[in-house]
Motif scaffolding. Structure first.
Motif, short mmCIF file in Angstrom:
data_model
loop_
_atom_site.label_atom_id
_atom_site.label_comp_id
_atom_site.label_asym_id
_atom_site.label_seq_id
_atom_site.Cartn_x
_atom_site.Cartn_y
_atom_site.Cartn_z
N ASN A 193 -5.21 -5.52 9.15
CA ASN A 193 -6.37 -4.64 9.15
C ASN A 193 -6.34 -3.91 10.48
OD1 ASN A 193 -8.87 -3.42 9.18
ND2 ASN A 193 -9.94 -5.18 8.32
N ASP A 194 -6.23 -2.60 10.46
CA ASP A 194 -6.10 -1.81 11.68
C ASP A 194 -4.97 -2.32 12.56
OD1 ASP A 194 -8.22 -0.13 11.00
OD2 ASP A 194 -9.69 -1.52 11.88
N VAL A 250 -4.23 -10.54 9.92
CA VAL A 250 -5.45 -11.20 9.44
C VAL A 250 -5.05 -12.47 8.70
CG1 VAL A 250 -7.42 -11.00 7.87
CG2 VAL A 250 -6.66 -9.00 9.19
N ASN A 295 0.84 -1.20 0.00
CA ASN A 295 0.00 0.00 0.00
C ASN A 295 0.88 1.25 0.00
OD1 ASN A 295 -0.98 -2.31 1.68
ND2 ASN A 295 -2.94 -1.28 1.39
N GLU A 346 -8.98 -2.17 2.18
CA GLU A 346 -9.38 -2.84 3.42
C GLU A 346 -8.19 -3.36 4.22
OE1 GLU A 346 -12.29 -6.48 4.87
OE2 GLU A 346 -12.39 -5.79 2.80
N PHE A 347 -7.14 -3.81 3.53
CA PHE A 347 -6.01 -4.45 4.19
C PHE A 347 -4.69 -3.80 3.77
CE2 PHE A 347 -9.15 -7.88 3.50
CZ PHE A 347 -9.40 -8.22 4.82
N HIS A 348 -3.68 -3.89 4.64
CA HIS A 348 -2.30 -3.57 4.30
C HIS A 348 -1.58 -4.89 4.13
CE1 HIS A 348 -3.41 0.39 5.79
NE2 HIS A 348 -2.35 0.84 5.14
N HIS A 386 -5.92 -14.51 5.90
CA HIS A 386 -6.75 -14.41 4.69
C HIS A 386 -6.62 -15.72 3.92
CE1 HIS A 386 -8.26 -13.02 0.84
NE2 HIS A 386 -8.74 -11.95 1.45
#
Length: 159
Positions: free
Chosen positions: A42-43, A47, A15, A72-74, A49
């Motif tokens: 995420n935040d 996560v 990102n 939504e995600f880094h 995935h």
């Protein structure tokens, strides 16, 4: 053409990289390949995935879907190759998937993207260097936005 970002740890979060070079991911279709040790957050929380956090040989994703995923995600990768393909082409003949890990050919100054229709490839190497290969015009645009070195200087610099 080949250019390299060396030791730019914060840009291994894809990102941050795309923001730095002002890359509009939705303008391309993407082949993600040779992905190992993927980190997705995420935040600031990791996560799991199901599609991305395991070693992946390849994944074809439309640019608008990748953009939504990045909103939504880094994400960061120890190793990976992101191949930018023209969004107007819907049929690709992929005979060989781009690889960076354990690929001696990748280190040749004359290496070109594995997929002939590719506009450029972004290779993430061992969480330390990011190597861009492909269309001179696109890479020149990126080169103006970050601290790139030439591939030749990169290869010739002692470790």
């Amino acid at each position: 053409m080949r250019i390299v970002l060396e030791k730019e740890n914060e840009l291994f979060i894809i990102n941050n990289l795309f923001k730095k070079i002002e890359l509009n991911v939705e303008n391309y279709n993407w082949l993600l390949s040779d992905m190992t040790d993927t980190q997705i957050f995420n935040d600031n929380e990791y996560v799991e995935h199901t599609s991305l956090t395991h070693s992946i040989e390849c994944l074809l994703i439309k640019g608008d879907k990748l953009k939504k995923l990045l909103e939504e995600f880094h994400m960061s990768f120890t190793f990976a190759v992101f191949t930018a393909l023209p969004s107007k082409i819907n049929h690709f003949e992929i005979f060989e998937v781009p690889e960076i890990y354990d690929n001696e050919d990748y280190w040749s100054e004359n290496y070109v993207p594995t997929i002939p229709q590719a506009e450029f490839e972004i290779g993430f190497f061992d969480s330390s260097d990011i190597i861009f290969t492909g269309d001179k015009q696109a890479l020149n645009g990126f080169q103006k936005k970050a601290n790139f070195t030439s591939f030749k200087n990169y290869i010739e610099t002692p470790i």
